[in-house]
Design a protein around this motif. Structure first.
Motif, PDB file in Angstrom:
ATOM      1  N   PHE A 199      50.106  46.664  46.133  1.00  0.00           N
ATOM      2  CA  PHE A 199      49.160  46.354  47.133  1.00  0.00           C
ATOM      3  C   PHE A 199      49.988  45.138  48.042  1.00  0.00           C
ATOM      4  CE2 PHE A 199      46.945  47.849  43.607  1.00  0.00           C
ATOM      5  CZ  PHE A 199      45.757  48.603  43.961  1.00  0.00           C
ATOM      6  N   GLN A 200      49.201  44.934  49.214  1.00  0.00           N
ATOM      7  CA  GLN A 200      49.782  43.755  49.943  1.00  0.00           C
ATOM      8  C   GLN A 200      49.534  42.346  49.191  1.00  0.00           C
ATOM      9  OE1 GLN A 200      47.396  43.379  53.575  1.00  0.00           O
ATOM     10  NE2 GLN A 200      48.493  41.442  54.416  1.00  0.00           N
ATOM     11  N   GLY A 201      48.387  42.051  48.405  1.00  0.00           N
ATOM     12  CA  GLY A 201      48.127  41.134  47.859  1.00  0.00           C
ATOM     13  C   GLY A 201      48.636  41.055  46.309  1.00  0.00           C
ATOM     14  N   PHE A 202      49.614  41.841  46.007  1.00  0.00           N
ATOM     15  CA  PHE A 202      50.179  42.178  44.750  1.00  0.00           C
ATOM     16  C   PHE A 202      49.274  42.428  43.726  1.00  0.00           C
ATOM     17  CE2 PHE A 202      52.170  38.480  47.018  1.00  0.00           C
ATOM     18  CZ  PHE A 202      53.087  39.063  47.852  1.00  0.00           C
ATOM     19  N   ASN A 203      48.023  41.719  43.670  1.00  0.00           N
ATOM     20  CA  ASN A 203      46.929  42.184  42.477  1.00  0.00           C
ATOM     21  C   ASN A 203      47.239  41.937  41.250  1.00  0.00           C
ATOM     22  OD1 ASN A 203      45.532  42.496  44.982  1.00  0.00           O
ATOM     23  ND2 ASN A 203      45.098  44.792  44.506  1.00  0.00           N
ATOM     24  N   LEU A 204      48.113  40.906  40.797  1.00  0.00           N
ATOM     25  CA  LEU A 204      48.753  40.826  39.403  1.00  0.00           C
ATOM     26  C   LEU A 204      47.516  40.138  38.724  1.00  0.00           C
ATOM     27  CD1 LEU A 204      52.275  39.637  40.085  1.00  0.00           C
ATOM     28  CD2 LEU A 204      51.321  42.004  39.604  1.00  0.00           C
ATOM     29  N   VAL A 205      47.474  40.021  37.274  1.00  0.00           N
ATOM     30  CA  VAL A 205      46.474  39.084  36.553  1.00  0.00           C
ATOM     31  C   VAL A 205      47.129  37.713  36.387  1.00  0.00           C
ATOM     32  CG1 VAL A 205      45.326  38.958  34.543  1.00  0.00           C
ATOM     33  CG2 VAL A 205      45.654  41.107  35.607  1.00  0.00           C
ATOM     34  N   ASN A 206      46.517  36.922  37.140  1.00  0.00           N
ATOM     35  CA  ASN A 206      47.131  35.429  37.093  1.00  0.00           C
ATOM     36  C   ASN A 206      47.580  34.672  35.764  1.00  0.00           C
ATOM     37  OD1 ASN A 206      47.109  35.290  40.113  1.00  0.00           O
ATOM     38  ND2 ASN A 206      45.158  34.914  39.938  1.00  0.00           N
ATOM     39  N   ASN A 207      46.663  35.219  34.708  1.00  0.00           N
ATOM     40  CA  ASN A 207      46.479  34.367  33.388  1.00  0.00           C
ATOM     41  C   ASN A 207      47.518  35.225  32.500  1.00  0.00           C
ATOM     42  OD1 ASN A 207      45.355  31.769  33.970  1.00  0.00           O
ATOM     43  ND2 ASN A 207      43.415  32.702  33.456  1.00  0.00           N
ATOM     44  N   LEU A 208      48.322  36.229  32.951  1.00  0.00           N
ATOM     45  CA  LEU A 208      49.148  37.049  32.157  1.00  0.00           C
ATOM     46  C   LEU A 208      50.595  36.780  32.680  1.00  0.00           C
ATOM     47  CD1 LEU A 208      47.401  40.350  31.745  1.00  0.00           C
ATOM     48  CD2 LEU A 208      47.418  38.475  30.130  1.00  0.00           C
ATOM     49  N   THR A 209      51.442  36.698  31.714  1.00  0.00           N
ATOM     50  CA  THR A 209      52.937  36.540  32.085  1.00  0.00           C
ATOM     51  C   THR A 209      53.281  37.891  32.758  1.00  0.00           C
ATOM     52  OG1 THR A 209      53.639  37.794  30.146  1.00  0.00           O
ATOM     53  CG2 THR A 209      53.309  35.402  29.984  1.00  0.00           C
ATOM     54  N   VAL A 210      54.334  37.756  33.303  1.00  0.00           N
ATOM     55  CA  VAL A 210      55.112  39.059  33.922  1.00  0.00           C
ATOM     56  C   VAL A 210      55.156  40.053  33.154  1.00  0.00           C
ATOM     57  CG1 VAL A 210      57.278  39.704  34.857  1.00  0.00           C
ATOM     58  CG2 VAL A 210      56.502  37.589  35.688  1.00  0.00           C
ATOM     59  N   LEU A 211      55.758  40.053  31.898  1.00  0.00           N
ATOM     60  CA  LEU A 211      55.840  40.954  30.974  1.00  0.00           C
ATOM     61  C   LEU A 211      54.343  41.634  30.714  1.00  0.00           C
ATOM     62  CD1 LEU A 211      58.077  42.598  29.493  1.00  0.00           C
ATOM     63  CD2 LEU A 211      57.342  41.216  27.447  1.00  0.00           C
ATOM     64  N   GLN A 212      53.696  40.717  30.438  1.00  0.00           N
ATOM     65  CA  GLN A 212      52.111  41.099  29.905  1.00  0.00           C
ATOM     66  C   GLN A 212      51.622  41.964  31.139  1.00  0.00           C
ATOM     67  OE1 GLN A 212      50.823  37.327  29.114  1.00  0.00           O
ATOM     68  NE2 GLN A 212      50.546  37.618  26.870  1.00  0.00           N
ATOM     69  N   ASN A 213      51.893  41.626  32.447  1.00  0.00           N
ATOM     70  CA  ASN A 213      51.361  42.322  33.443  1.00  0.00           C
ATOM     71  C   ASN A 213      51.959  43.740  33.584  1.00  0.00           C
ATOM     72  OD1 ASN A 213      49.556  41.296  35.797  1.00  0.00           O
ATOM     73  ND2 ASN A 213      50.691  39.346  35.223  1.00  0.00           N
ATOM     74  N   VAL A 214      53.046  43.833  33.385  1.00  0.00           N
ATOM     75  CA  VAL A 214      53.612  45.283  33.201  1.00  0.00           C
ATOM     76  C   VAL A 214      53.250  46.013  32.146  1.00  0.00           C
ATOM     77  CG1 VAL A 214      55.969  46.557  33.518  1.00  0.00           C
ATOM     78  CG2 VAL A 214      55.843  44.113  34.553  1.00  0.00           C
ATOM     79  N   GLU A 215      52.908  45.408  31.137  1.00  0.00           N
ATOM     80  CA  GLU A 215      52.349  45.925  30.028  1.00  0.00           C
ATOM     81  C   GLU A 215      51.229  46.776  30.226  1.00  0.00           C
ATOM     82  OE1 GLU A 215      52.406  44.396  25.800  1.00  0.00           O
ATOM     83  OE2 GLU A 215      53.927  43.084  26.500  1.00  0.00           O
TER      84      GLU A 215
ATOM     85  N   ASP B 178      50.179  49.950  49.801  1.00  0.00           N
ATOM     86  CA  ASP B 178      49.247  49.662  50.735  1.00  0.00           C
ATOM     87  C   ASP B 178      49.721  48.430  51.433  1.00  0.00           C
ATOM     88  OD1 ASP B 178      46.990  49.627  52.284  1.00  0.00           O
ATOM     89  OD2 ASP B 178      45.682  49.099  50.572  1.00  0.00           O
ATOM     90  N   GLU B 179      50.299  48.336  52.333  1.00  0.00           N
ATOM     91  CA  GLU B 179      50.753  47.285  52.998  1.00  0.00           C
ATOM     92  C   GLU B 179      51.767  46.414  52.448  1.00  0.00           C
ATOM     93  OE1 GLU B 179      50.215  46.457  56.559  1.00  0.00           O
ATOM     94  OE2 GLU B 179      48.669  47.333  57.093  1.00  0.00           O
ATOM     95  N   PRO B 180      52.661  47.015  51.574  1.00  0.00           N
ATOM     96  CA  PRO B 180      53.133  46.317  50.553  1.00  0.00           C
ATOM     97  C   PRO B 180      54.152  45.032  51.147  1.00  0.00           C
ATOM     98  CG  PRO B 180      54.648  48.268  50.975  1.00  0.00           C
ATOM     99  CD  PRO B 180      53.371  48.248  51.792  1.00  0.00           C
ATOM    100  N   THR B 181      54.407  45.011  52.220  1.00  0.00           N
ATOM    101  CA  THR B 181      55.434  44.108  52.866  1.00  0.00           C
ATOM    102  C   THR B 181      54.793  43.073  53.815  1.00  0.00           C
ATOM    103  OG1 THR B 181      56.408  45.303  54.481  1.00  0.00           O
ATOM    104  CG2 THR B 181      57.399  45.354  52.400  1.00  0.00           C
ATOM    105  N   SER B 182      53.428  43.175  54.013  1.00  0.00           N
ATOM    106  CA  SER B 182      52.845  42.404  55.081  1.00  0.00           C
ATOM    107  C   SER B 182      52.631  40.802  54.935  1.00  0.00           C
ATOM    108  CB  SER B 182      51.328  42.995  55.334  1.00  0.00           C
ATOM    109  OG  SER B 182      51.446  44.306  55.690  1.00  0.00           O
ATOM    110  N   ALA B 183      52.776  40.543  53.621  1.00  0.00           N
ATOM    111  CA  ALA B 183      52.459  39.240  53.217  1.00  0.00           C
ATOM    112  C   ALA B 183      54.125  38.586  52.859  1.00  0.00           C
ATOM    113  CB  ALA B 183      51.822  39.100  52.010  1.00  0.00           C
ATOM    114  N   LEU B 184      55.031  39.411  53.308  1.00  0.00           N
ATOM    115  CA  LEU B 184      56.351  38.837  53.113  1.00  0.00           C
ATOM    116  C   LEU B 184      57.002  38.666  54.496  1.00  0.00           C
ATOM    117  CD1 LEU B 184      57.277  41.424  50.275  1.00  0.00           C
ATOM    118  CD2 LEU B 184      56.154  39.143  49.910  1.00  0.00           C
ATOM    119  N   ASP B 185      58.119  37.771  54.210  1.00  0.00           N
ATOM    120  CA  ASP B 185      58.884  37.431  55.262  1.00  0.00           C
ATOM    121  C   ASP B 185      59.926  38.572  55.393  1.00  0.00           C
ATOM    122  OD1 ASP B 185      61.642  36.771  54.244  1.00  0.00           O
ATOM    123  OD2 ASP B 185      60.139  35.234  52.824  1.00  0.00           O
TER     124      ASP B 185
END
Lengths: 224, 302
Positions: B89-105, B167-174
């Motif tokens: 997604f454009q806004g990445f939609n990660l879970v803020n209170n989980l670590t990177v690894l936990q998010n992927v898990e 979904d607009e994966p780069t719209s929020a990126l330089d």
């Protein structure tokens, strides 16, 4: 002002503190235990929620509003028959715990509902796209991201109900707030009232400080 | 093959005339290809993308992914089908209170991988693909936008999907970070044969990445053409919206068969790159592995 009278009142003050701890210590955990699922239910069954059921949502929401709109003093009296059914008595500390809990459940549920609403829909949407069940979304995403806010809500509820518990005197429930009213206000023992109030201020400060710290500790939204 | 057959999506507008977000769209996306969907804001392209995994259920029409008609599945069947369709997604939609690894898990947990060790191993593997191996214990707030999107890509890849919806994966990126993320998407497509559907309003993204382009306007696909056409001199789409979008100027070429090739002379073809002054050190920091787009940037400058 002489505080000698306060020394005489020490056993009562001790007893009152214990009663307050009992009231809050039972009512708040029960409110969290039952109010959290209710808050999640309110959020997920709302028209824009995970599983919209507008009709049953309207009914439950109205019930929650009804309980919340009762002034605590009225609720305390109004549910005496129910209280007697649950704890077998309508007077004393145990009798106050029932209305306190009844009032705190919808209060806390509304806070949890707000906590979840404010998370935004992004992570939930991503989870749906990953094929998560509703239960998985609630356990692994919503409660995880809302944890700091929910800890904040527990703090707010605890502080509010320490204050509500002062009305317990009406059914002989005791507690430090009731002590301030009985001895300080009715018997003009200003010193006792001052001490009781100071104890309440300390209690509230400790709860608020602990709650804020715990919320900050669990909140990973800002980089350390 | 992803197949959209006569798909329409209508939203109720509270007593007013219903909004037709997607209007009778039929589109076939071959396996292993990269389909770009471009159009202005409100053209219905995000809704169309969300129709593919039924995040938005079409009002009418059929959606097929492979041999499965998603529009014919019950809730449980759809949930299982989604385990094979990744989405970013454009806004990445990660879970803020989980670590990177936990998010992927999470995606593995949701797709039924019960063994924690197994989840950890596969999550780490997916993170390796996007070169995030030293930040697995960090939280999303400690990452840059590009890194967050790469974690989101890893999360989508961990379950080894056949399709990746973007979904607009780069719209929020330089622009620089955009090039990096697009390179990962191109590599994933090449290496794993994952079908990629990418929605964007940036023609540069389409030109850099897509095999096929669909132009959307007012809920309809008004034009379709192979992305190779975009690089052909004198090529002009037939619709005015298509012409407008294509007149945007080429920025990046996709690596592989249709992209940077021997004898390719960017200057002769009027190619502009995102950032011609890329500091090589920063390049390594953002995209540490061999990066075909950056190689092309440097090659073109020589």
């Amino acid at each position: 002002m002489s505080f000698d009278v306060v020394l005489e009142r020490l056993p009562e003050i001790n007893q009152a503190m214990l009663e307050t701890f009992a009231m809050i210590g039972v009512a708040i955990p029960l409110a969290v235990l039952l109010g959290t699922p209710l808050g999640i239910w309110l959020w997920s069954h709302a028209p824009a929620g995970l599983k919209p059921t507008p009709k049953s949502h309207a009914v439950v929401s109205a019930l929650v509003n009804m309980v919340r709109s009762f002034p605590f003093l009225i609720l305390l009296i109004a549910i005496i028959p129910f209280t007697r059914l649950i704890v077998g008595t309508s007077v004393g500390t145990a009798a106050v715990i029932v209305p306190l809990t009844i009032n705190a459940i919808p209060y806390f549920a509304r806070l949890v509902e707000q906590n979840i609403t404010q998370l935004g829909t992004g992570a939930v949407e991503a989870s749906r796209a990953m094929g998560a069940t509703r239960g998985q979304i609630i356990r692994n995403v919503l409660l995880v991201d809302a944890k700091p806010a929910i800890i904040g809500s527990i703090t707010i509820t605890t502080v509010s109900f320490i204050s509500y518990s002062a009305m317990s005197g009406l059914v002989g429930g005791g507690g430090i707030g009731d002590l301030a009213i009985r001895y300080g206000y009715y018997r003009y023992e200003t010193e006792t009232m001052v001490v009781a109030c100071v104890l309440m201020v300390i209690l509230v400060t400790v709860v608020q400080y602990g709650g804020t710290r715990a919320a900050r500790w669990t909140d990973k939204r800002v980089s350390a | 093959m992803i197949s959209l057959r006569g798909v329409s999506t209508t939203f109720a507008a509270g007593g007013k005339e219903p909004i037709v977000a997607v209007d009778d769209v039929s589109l076939e996306i071959p396996d292993g290809s990269i389909q770009g969907i471009i159009g202005f804001s409100g053209a219905g392209k995000s809704t169309l993308l969300r129709n593919i995994n039924l995040l938005e259920r079409p009002t009418t029409g059929q959606v097929w992914v492979g041999d499965t008609e998603l529009t014919g599945l019950n809730a449980e069947g759809l949930r299982r089908a989604r385990h094979h369709i990744g989405m970013i997604f454009q806004g990445f939609n990660l879970v803020n209170n989980l670590t990177v690894l936990q998010n992927v898990e999470l995606s593995l947990k949701f797709s039924g991988v019960k063994d924690k060790t197994e989840r950890r191993r596969r999550a780490a593997e997916a993170l390796e693909i996007v070169d995030i191996t030293d930040k697995t214990k960090n939280y999303p707030a400690q990452l840059s936008g590009g890194q967050k999107q790469r974690v989101a890509i890893a999360r989508a890849l961990a379950t080894k999907p056949e399709v990746l919806l973007c979904d607009e994966p780069t719209s929020a990126l330089d622009p620089f970070t955009t090039a990096t993320v697009l390179q990962y998407l191109a590599d994933i497509n090449t290496e794993f044969g994952i079908t990629v559907v990418i929605v964007t309003h940036e023609m540069e993204v389409i030109k850099a990445l897509a095999d096929h382009v669909a132009v959307m306007e007012e809920g309809r696909v008004v034009e379709k053409f192979p992305a190779t056409e975009l690089r052909r001199e004198g090529f002009a789409p037939t619709t005015s919206i298509g012409r407008y979008l294509v007149s945007d100027g080429i920025s990046v070429r996709r690596a592989g068969t249709s992209g940077v090739s021997e004898g390719f002379d960017p200057a002769a073809e009027g190619v502009q790159y995102y950032d011609q002054q890329v500091d090589p050190q920063r390049r390594d920091e953002v995209a540490p592995r061999e990066n075909k787009i950056f190689a092309a940037v440097e090659g073109g400058l020589r």
